[in-house]
Design a protein around this motif. Structure first.
Motif, mmCIF file in Angstrom:
data_model
loop_
_atom_site.group_PDB
_atom_site.id
_atom_site.type_symbol
_atom_site.label_atom_id
_atom_site.label_comp_id
_atom_site.label_asym_id
_atom_site.label_seq_id
_atom_site.Cartn_x
_atom_site.Cartn_y
_atom_site.Cartn_z
ATOM 1 N N ARG A 1 -1.911 -5.783 4.669
ATOM 2 C CA ARG A 1 -1.985 -6.107 3.248
ATOM 3 C C ARG A 1 -3.361 -6.646 2.874
ATOM 4 N NH1 ARG A 1 2.516 -6.649 5.642
ATOM 5 N NH2 ARG A 1 4.448 -5.870 4.724
ATOM 6 N N SER A 2 -3.914 -7.495 3.719
ATOM 7 C CA SER A 2 -5.246 -8.022 3.427
ATOM 8 C C SER A 2 -6.308 -6.930 3.528
ATOM 9 C CB SER A 2 -5.571 -9.190 4.358
ATOM 10 O OG SER A 2 -5.319 -8.874 5.710
ATOM 11 N N ARG A 3 -6.115 -5.976 4.421
ATOM 12 C CA ARG A 3 -7.058 -4.850 4.492
ATOM 13 C C ARG A 3 -6.981 -3.995 3.226
ATOM 14 N NH1 ARG A 3 -5.136 -2.119 9.765
ATOM 15 N NH2 ARG A 3 -6.832 -0.631 9.439
ATOM 16 N N LEU A 4 -5.781 -3.809 2.691
ATOM 17 C CA LEU A 4 -5.646 -3.044 1.453
ATOM 18 C C LEU A 4 -6.332 -3.753 0.292
ATOM 19 C CD1 LEU A 4 -1.939 -1.868 1.811
ATOM 20 C CD2 LEU A 4 -3.938 -0.372 1.714
ATOM 21 N N VAL B 1 2.084 -2.505 -0.451
ATOM 22 C CA VAL B 1 0.967 -1.611 -0.756
ATOM 23 C C VAL B 1 0.508 -1.721 -2.212
ATOM 24 C CG1 VAL B 1 0.123 0.773 -0.671
ATOM 25 C CG2 VAL B 1 1.799 0.001 1.016
ATOM 26 N N GLU B 2 1.427 -1.507 -3.153
ATOM 27 C CA GLU B 2 1.008 -1.436 -4.555
ATOM 28 C C GLU B 2 0.347 -2.723 -5.039
ATOM 29 O OE1 GLU B 2 2.831 -0.887 -9.065
ATOM 30 O OE2 GLU B 2 4.118 -0.528 -7.316
ATOM 31 N N ARG B 3 0.977 -3.851 -4.820
ATOM 32 C CA ARG B 3 0.402 -5.103 -5.312
ATOM 33 C C ARG B 3 -0.874 -5.511 -4.590
ATOM 34 N NH1 ARG B 3 2.312 -4.825 -10.244
ATOM 35 N NH2 ARG B 3 4.534 -5.306 -10.435
ATOM 36 N N SER C 1 2.355 -13.843 -9.042
ATOM 37 C CA SER C 1 3.705 -14.172 -9.493
ATOM 38 C C SER C 1 4.623 -12.964 -9.352
ATOM 39 C CB SER C 1 3.661 -14.634 -10.962
ATOM 40 O OG SER C 1 4.966 -14.876 -11.452
ATOM 41 N N ASP C 2 4.121 -11.792 -9.719
ATOM 42 C CA ASP C 2 4.923 -10.560 -9.621
ATOM 43 C C ASP C 2 5.302 -10.249 -8.175
ATOM 44 O OD1 ASP C 2 4.798 -10.183 -12.349
ATOM 45 O OD2 ASP C 2 3.125 -8.754 -12.268
ATOM 46 N N LEU D 1 -4.584 3.274 -8.946
ATOM 47 C CA LEU D 1 -4.321 2.586 -7.683
ATOM 48 C C LEU D 1 -2.864 2.146 -7.586
ATOM 49 C CD1 LEU D 1 -7.519 0.387 -7.274
ATOM 50 C CD2 LEU D 1 -6.816 2.268 -5.807
ATOM 51 N N ALA D 2 -2.293 1.697 -8.701
ATOM 52 C CA ALA D 2 -0.890 1.273 -8.682
ATOM 53 C C ALA D 2 0.024 2.446 -8.355
ATOM 54 C CB ALA D 2 -0.510 0.658 -10.032
ATOM 55 N N SER D 3 -0.238 3.593 -8.965
ATOM 56 C CA SER D 3 0.581 4.775 -8.701
ATOM 57 C C SER D 3 0.435 5.234 -7.260
ATOM 58 C CB SER D 3 0.183 5.905 -9.656
ATOM 59 O OG SER D 3 0.978 7.039 -9.446
ATOM 60 N N ALA D 4 -0.794 5.221 -6.768
ATOM 61 C CA ALA D 4 -1.025 5.594 -5.366
ATOM 62 C C ALA D 4 -0.299 4.642 -4.436
ATOM 63 C CB ALA D 4 -2.527 5.593 -5.070
ATOM 64 N N GLY D 5 -0.373 3.352 -4.752
ATOM 65 C CA GLY D 5 0.284 2.360 -3.904
ATOM 66 C C GLY D 5 1.784 2.498 -3.910
ATOM 67 N N ARG D 6 2.372 2.856 -5.063
ATOM 68 C CA ARG D 6 3.823 3.017 -5.127
ATOM 69 C C ARG D 6 4.268 4.164 -4.223
ATOM 70 N NH1 ARG D 6 6.756 1.929 -9.819
ATOM 71 N NH2 ARG D 6 5.029 0.525 -10.293
ATOM 72 N N CYS D 7 3.552 5.271 -4.279
ATOM 73 C CA CYS D 7 3.921 6.425 -3.444
ATOM 74 C C CYS D 7 3.761 6.106 -1.958
ATOM 75 C CB CYS D 7 3.064 7.633 -3.811
ATOM 76 S SG CYS D 7 3.326 8.275 -5.467
ATOM 77 N N VAL D 8 2.604 5.600 -1.589
ATOM 78 C CA VAL D 8 2.343 5.315 -0.179
ATOM 79 C C VAL D 8 3.243 4.184 0.314
ATOM 80 C CG1 VAL D 8 0.600 4.536 1.472
ATOM 81 C CG2 VAL D 8 -0.012 6.171 -0.309
#
Length: 515
Positions: A149-152, A302-304, A262-263, A323-330
């Motif tokens: 997560r930190s790398r992302l 991933v997404e957040r 928060s999310d 980026l959010a859409s890419a993160g949701r898929c991956v």
């Protein structure tokens, strides 16, 4: 910057035998906008002092009230006093190019400093607490884990043009906070799932229970271990929140980062609740399993983190959305890979025993898909195996092999494997809509592919509706498009990930589409 010293408010002279305990002081920190954080407002301080005076006066209304016996509450000299400079935020400057060479190591250095300071503060509060709980949280966070997560966060920041040395330190601190949040999630998840192994060693609650095994009955020691793990998770979350709050950020960036923070906490808890609720209700809904995966893993893992990196870089709205859409898929692909690894993975690589999700009856996409396939084809043997195996804590290795056979024969395993690659491919294509720095984008694409264990590469084929291999979404190479044929030629709806755009699998008779 030195921390401010706490002012003393006395309503009456203290009992002569009681010495004051010096506790850790939260330092005042100056934000880029000039405001300070960490110290109470003047009014709040005055109010606290007035309340303290009133309480002290009230206590004296009863003879002897508030007066401790001689020597009570007296700590050894120096107890409760932090080392010089402990608790002081010292934002440094990191060379982004040096961090690029080894992001996990850079995050590890930040964590080391933060954890050393937090454990020192815990020791000032109580040495036993520091040794048995705070120390365990620190060790768990330092060791194991891939810092994914930190790398992302880092590579999203770099891909969005981040390169300022001072900002790099803030990015690493946010990455370190995510690692502490992951500690919270894992130690409490192990309690909820009854898992005794984590990262190739005893889970935190099992480790505590083993330490106390000789001092209490087994049941009581086990219950104490679980209670300690819950508190350890709470402590890790508190430290993570502290780290985010103490990170110097510009006013606009601070608002965006704290909203995302928060999310991510809310979604993580919601996903975990849906997970355990699905276990107790024996949910077989593929849509519900996918929703749980999106909340518990896709967004959190991933997404957040990608969104945090984009916010720290000040990315424009179009880039942030891409980026959010890419993160949701991956991220969805990441959870699907985790489902497969639980059943088919090598424990030496995963760090956990095989079949945990099956024994716990977790509502995973893999088993929900197999269930739907078996029902659609009237495969009564497969249904019987799934019925007696899911949630069977005493499942043997031979019985787990039967489940593996069902997952293979129904095509569920092959479908999930194919969907992982397609989701990763679609996720990478979402990045085409973003204005990214080439060097950072290349590393980000590689990391996203590795995160889900997929084989997709930037620019590879895999658009919606492309044909998959035999058994990927049904027999005879059925396609992934809406309304395509499922098993036995029956049409079925396409279940999608939470964006409402990414097909996962054709499930005859499911009757719902996750939006």
């Amino acid at each position: 910057m030195r921390p401010t010293q706490a002012r003393e408010h006395h309503a009456a002279a203290p009992p002569p035998a009681v010495r004051a305990l010096t506790l850790p002081v939260t330092p005042v920190r100056v934000r880029p906008d000039g405001a300070t954080t960490g110290a109470p407002r003047d009014g709040a301080a005055a109010g606290a002092g007035a309340a303290g005076a009133s309480g002290a006066a009230g206590a004296g209304c009863l003879p002897g009230a508030g007066v401790l016996p001689a020597g009570a509450g007296v700590l050894p000299a120096g107890a409760g006093v932090l080392p010089e400079g402990a608790g002081v935020l010292r934002p440094g400057a990191e060379d982004p190019r040096a961090v690029d060479a080894d992001v996990p190591a850079a995050v590890g250095r930040v964590l080391a400093g933060v954890l050393d300071e937090r454990v020192a503060r815990a020791r000032a509060v109580d040495p036993l607490f520091a040794r048995e709980l705070a120390g365990r949280v620190a060790r768990f966070t330092r060791t194991g884990g891939k810092r994914g997560r930190s790398r992302l966060v880092w590579w999203a920041w770099r891909a969005c043009g981040g390169g300022d040395r001072a900002a790099a330190s803030a990015v690493l601190r946010i990455g370190a906070a995510l690692e502490l949040l992951q500690t919270c999630a894992l130690v409490q998840d192990d309690v909820m799932d009854g898992s005794v192994r984590r990262r190739g060693r005893a889970a935190l609650h099992a480790d505590v229970a083993a330490e106390y095994a000789g001092r209490a009955p087994a049941a009581r020691a086990g219950r104490f271990g679980e209670a300690a793990a819950v508190l350890a998770g709470d402590l890790a979350l508190a430290w993570a929140d502290d780290l985010v709050a103490e990170t110097p950020l510009g006013p606009g960036t601070a608002v965006a980062v704290r909203r995302l923070w928060s999310d991510i906490r809310l979604e993580m808890v919601a996903g975990q609740y849906l997970d355990v609720q699905g276990q107790v209700t024996r949910s077989r809904s593929l849509a519900r399993a996918l929703r749980t995966a999106c909340l518990k893993s896709a967004r959190y893992s991933v997404e957040r983190p990608l969104a945090l990196g984009a916010a720290l870089a000040g990315a424009d709205d179009a880039t942030a959305r891409a980026l959010a859409s890419a993160g949701r898929c991956v991220g969805t692909a990441f959870q699907l890979r985790d489902d497969l690894d639980d059943v088919f993975g090598d424990p030496r690589l995963t760090g956990r025993p095989c079949g945990g999700d099956i024994r716990e009856g977790k509502p995973t996409c893999l088993t929900a898909l197999a269930w739907a396939r078996a029902e659609a084809s009237a495969d009564h043997h497969a249904l019987a195996v799934l019925e007696r195996s899911l949630g069977n804590a005493a499942l043997t290795g031979a019985e787990l092999d039967e489940v593996r056979d069902v997952l293979d024969r129904t095509g569920a395993r092959a479908t999930v494997e194919t969907r992982i690659d397609r989701l990763v491919t679609r996720g990478l294509r979402r990045l085409d809509d973003a204005a990214l720095a080439p060097a950072g984008e290349y590393r980000l694409r590689r990391l996203l592919t590795a995160t889900a264990g997929g084989t997709s590469t930037a620019g590879s084929a895999g658009s919606t509706g492309s044909a998959g291999p035999t058994g990927s979404a049904g027999p005879a190479g059925s396609t992934a498009s809406a309304g395509s044929a499922g098993p036995a030629g029956h049409p079925g709806p396409v279940l999608t990930c939470a964006t409402g755009q990414e097909p996962l699998a054709v499930v005859p008779g499911a009757g719902e589409v996750l939006r």
